[in-house]
Design a protein around this motif. Structure first.
Motif, PDB file in Angstrom:
ATOM      1  N   SER A  13       7.460 -12.568   0.336  1.00  0.00           N
ATOM      2  CA  SER A  13       6.439 -12.020  -0.562  1.00  0.00           C
ATOM      3  C   SER A  13       7.020 -11.706  -1.937  1.00  0.00           C
ATOM      4  O   SER A  13       6.363 -11.933  -2.962  1.00  0.00           O
ATOM      5  N   ALA A  14       8.254 -11.224  -1.976  1.00  0.00           N
ATOM      6  CA  ALA A  14       8.896 -10.943  -3.266  1.00  0.00           C
ATOM      7  C   ALA A  14       9.080 -12.223  -4.064  1.00  0.00           C
ATOM      8  O   ALA A  14       8.824 -12.268  -5.269  1.00  0.00           O
ATOM      9  N   ALA A  15       9.520 -13.282  -3.389  1.00  0.00           N
ATOM     10  CA  ALA A  15       9.709 -14.569  -4.068  1.00  0.00           C
ATOM     11  C   ALA A  15       8.378 -15.117  -4.568  1.00  0.00           C
ATOM     12  O   ALA A  15       8.291 -15.660  -5.678  1.00  0.00           O
ATOM     13  N   GLU A  16       7.329 -14.968  -3.766  1.00  0.00           N
ATOM     14  CA  GLU A  16       6.003 -15.457  -4.155  1.00  0.00           C
ATOM     15  C   GLU A  16       5.478 -14.735  -5.391  1.00  0.00           C
ATOM     16  O   GLU A  16       4.825 -15.337  -6.237  1.00  0.00           O
ATOM     17  N   LEU A  17       5.758 -13.454  -5.479  1.00  0.00           N
ATOM     18  CA  LEU A  17       5.243 -12.652  -6.586  1.00  0.00           C
ATOM     19  C   LEU A  17       6.223 -12.547  -7.751  1.00  0.00           C
ATOM     20  O   LEU A  17       5.899 -11.974  -8.783  1.00  0.00           O
ATOM     21  N   GLY A  18       7.425 -13.082  -7.566  1.00  0.00           N
ATOM     22  CA  GLY A  18       8.417 -13.018  -8.636  1.00  0.00           C
ATOM     23  C   GLY A  18       8.917 -11.606  -8.881  1.00  0.00           C
ATOM     24  O   GLY A  18       9.213 -11.225 -10.017  1.00  0.00           O
ATOM     25  N   ALA A  19       9.011 -10.820  -7.812  1.00  0.00           N
ATOM     26  CA  ALA A  19       9.451  -9.428  -7.935  1.00  0.00           C
ATOM     27  C   ALA A  19      10.756  -9.223  -7.172  1.00  0.00           C
ATOM     28  O   ALA A  19      11.024  -9.917  -6.192  1.00  0.00           O
ATOM     29  N   PRO A  20      11.583  -8.257  -7.578  1.00  0.00           N
ATOM     30  CA  PRO A  20      12.790  -7.938  -6.815  1.00  0.00           C
ATOM     31  C   PRO A  20      12.386  -7.434  -5.433  1.00  0.00           C
ATOM     32  O   PRO A  20      11.461  -6.620  -5.311  1.00  0.00           O
ATOM     33  N   GLU A  21      13.072  -7.892  -4.398  1.00  0.00           N
ATOM     34  CA  GLU A  21      12.716  -7.470  -3.047  1.00  0.00           C
ATOM     35  C   GLU A  21      12.884  -5.957  -2.864  1.00  0.00           C
ATOM     36  O   GLU A  21      12.213  -5.347  -2.027  1.00  0.00           O
ATOM     37  N   HIS A  22      13.739  -5.358  -3.668  1.00  0.00           N
ATOM     38  CA  HIS A  22      13.994  -3.924  -3.552  1.00  0.00           C
ATOM     39  C   HIS A  22      12.748  -3.090  -3.816  1.00  0.00           C
ATOM     40  O   HIS A  22      12.609  -1.979  -3.280  1.00  0.00           O
ATOM     41  N   ILE A  23      11.828  -3.593  -4.645  1.00  0.00           N
ATOM     42  CA  ILE A  23      10.637  -2.818  -4.983  1.00  0.00           C
ATOM     43  C   ILE A  23       9.430  -3.217  -4.128  1.00  0.00           C
ATOM     44  O   ILE A  23       8.335  -2.673  -4.309  1.00  0.00           O
ATOM     45  N   VAL A  24       9.635  -4.174  -3.219  1.00  0.00           N
ATOM     46  CA  VAL A  24       8.591  -4.515  -2.250  1.00  0.00           C
ATOM     47  C   VAL A  24       8.858  -3.672  -1.004  1.00  0.00           C
ATOM     48  O   VAL A  24       9.872  -3.841  -0.342  1.00  0.00           O
ATOM     49  N   ILE A  25       7.962  -2.765  -0.723  1.00  0.00           N
ATOM     50  CA  ILE A  25       8.181  -1.785   0.342  1.00  0.00           C
ATOM     51  C   ILE A  25       7.534  -2.244   1.650  1.00  0.00           C
ATOM     52  O   ILE A  25       6.358  -2.599   1.674  1.00  0.00           O
ATOM     53  N   LYS A  26       8.327  -2.228   2.712  1.00  0.00           N
ATOM     54  CA  LYS A  26       7.791  -2.619   4.014  1.00  0.00           C
ATOM     55  C   LYS A  26       7.378  -1.379   4.805  1.00  0.00           C
ATOM     56  O   LYS A  26       7.958  -0.304   4.655  1.00  0.00           O
ATOM     57  N   THR A  27       6.357  -1.552   5.630  1.00  0.00           N
ATOM     58  CA  THR A  27       5.840  -0.481   6.473  1.00  0.00           C
ATOM     59  C   THR A  27       6.156  -0.813   7.921  1.00  0.00           C
ATOM     60  O   THR A  27       5.672  -1.816   8.453  1.00  0.00           O
ATOM     61  N   LEU A  28       6.973  -0.008   8.558  1.00  0.00           N
ATOM     62  CA  LEU A  28       7.376  -0.249   9.938  1.00  0.00           C
ATOM     63  C   LEU A  28       6.753   0.792  10.860  1.00  0.00           C
ATOM     64  O   LEU A  28       6.722   1.983  10.531  1.00  0.00           O
ATOM     65  N   VAL A  29       6.258   0.331  12.000  1.00  0.00           N
ATOM     66  CA  VAL A  29       5.699   1.238  13.006  1.00  0.00           C
ATOM     67  C   VAL A  29       6.758   1.445  14.079  1.00  0.00           C
ATOM     68  O   VAL A  29       7.250   0.485  14.671  1.00  0.00           O
ATOM     69  N   MET A  30       7.127   2.694  14.309  1.00  0.00           N
ATOM     70  CA  MET A  30       8.157   3.013  15.297  1.00  0.00           C
ATOM     71  C   MET A  30       7.654   4.116  16.220  1.00  0.00           C
ATOM     72  O   MET A  30       6.589   4.700  15.981  1.00  0.00           O
ATOM     73  N   GLU A  31       8.422   4.405  17.266  1.00  0.00           N
ATOM     74  CA  GLU A  31       8.064   5.486  18.173  1.00  0.00           C
ATOM     75  C   GLU A  31       9.310   6.238  18.613  1.00  0.00           C
ATOM     76  O   GLU A  31      10.407   5.686  18.670  1.00  0.00           O
ATOM     77  N   THR A  32       9.109   7.492  18.913  1.00  0.00           N
ATOM     78  CA  THR A  32      10.209   8.331  19.374  1.00  0.00           C
ATOM     79  C   THR A  32      10.374   8.181  20.886  1.00  0.00           C
ATOM     80  O   THR A  32       9.578   7.511  21.545  1.00  0.00           O
ATOM     81  N   ASP A  33      11.406   8.816  21.425  1.00  0.00           N
ATOM     82  CA  ASP A  33      11.644   8.764  22.864  1.00  0.00           C
ATOM     83  C   ASP A  33      10.520   9.432  23.648  1.00  0.00           C
ATOM     84  O   ASP A  33      10.332   9.167  24.837  1.00  0.00           O
ATOM     85  N   SER A  34       9.725  10.271  22.986  1.00  0.00           N
ATOM     86  CA  SER A  34       8.579  10.912  23.645  1.00  0.00           C
ATOM     87  C   SER A  34       7.293  10.123  23.400  1.00  0.00           C
ATOM     88  O   SER A  34       6.197  10.633  23.605  1.00  0.00           O
ATOM     89  N   HIS A  35       7.464   8.874  22.946  1.00  0.00           N
ATOM     90  CA  HIS A  35       6.355   7.938  22.749  1.00  0.00           C
ATOM     91  C   HIS A  35       5.358   8.373  21.678  1.00  0.00           C
ATOM     92  O   HIS A  35       4.171   8.075  21.760  1.00  0.00           O
TER      93      HIS A  35
END
Length: 225
Positions: free
Chosen positions: A102-124
């Protein structure tokens, strides 16, 4: 810039009358090393030459179209509701392309393209973590920061039930279920960021400070190169 691209832009520039300046062209943009230095700490980011390069008219046309013809997702609705200014950016989605694509497509530094990750704790308990595109999340440090024994990546199918978004189109904005949101603290040092707009192939650019207006965010320091 590669030799082929340089030659292409040089050819376009050669067709411009000498009396016509870059600023006078509706489809041209000039870039300056000082901009990259001031905004990103690196003159190569967002830079071409002191004289400037002519931006391809086709790319300019595509950008103008994306400003009006874009999906109205729950993320967009939230931004509008909060009266947060944003710019929409459409691009050709690539399966498993990630922020590098996506950064390459938009011509932007990858550092400023923020990803959103879904995670869970050990207590779900599910959570969202926002991270620079060119950095990974230390799950050990994240677990320590939030007081959990461990943190793992959430199963994509189950994540969809919480967020309402598909993998590759997950935004922290407008999620189906309100989840705790954590963000790498250095994101807020940037003048502007790109973040998923709630659909594959669709990002929005906003000021990092506006994330705090739209969401309740806890800053953490869990990035690893």
């Amino acid at each position: 810039m590669c030799e082929a691209t340089t030659a292409r832009y040089a050819g376009l520039r050669a067709n411009i009358p000498a009396s016509q300046g870059c600023a006078d062209l509706p489809w041209a943009t000039c870039f300056h090393p000082l901009r990259g230095l001031a905004e990103y700490g690196n003159p190569r980011l967002g830079v071409t030459t002191l004289l400037g390069w002519v931006v391809d008219a086709k790319l300019k046309s595509s950008f103008e179209m994306s400003k009006t013809n874009y999906p109205v997702t729950p993320a967009v609705r939230l931004l509008r509701e909060k009266k947060i200014a944003f710019e929409p950016h459409l691009y050709d989605y690539k399966e498993r392309g990630g922020t590098a694509h996506s950064a390459a497509e938009l011509g932007a530094p990858e550092h400023i393209v923020i990803k959103t990750l879904v995670m869970e704790t050990d207590s779900h308990e599910a959570l969202l973590i926002l991270m620079h595109g060119d950095r990974d999340v230390s799950t050990r440090e994240l677990a320590r920061a939030i007081g959990a024994r461990s943190v793992t990546v959430y199963d994509p199918a189950r994540a969809h039930k919480h967020t309402g978004y598909l993998v590759g189109g997950t935004s922290p904005l407008g999620t189906r279920t309100q989840l705790p949101v954590y963000a790498e603290k250095t994101i807020f040092d940037l003048p502007r960021i790109y973040i998923n707009g709630g659909k594959r192939g669709f990002l929005v650019s906003i000021r990092p400070a506006d994330l705090r207006t739209a969401l309740t965010i806890t800053e953490v320091s869990v990035a690893i190169a």
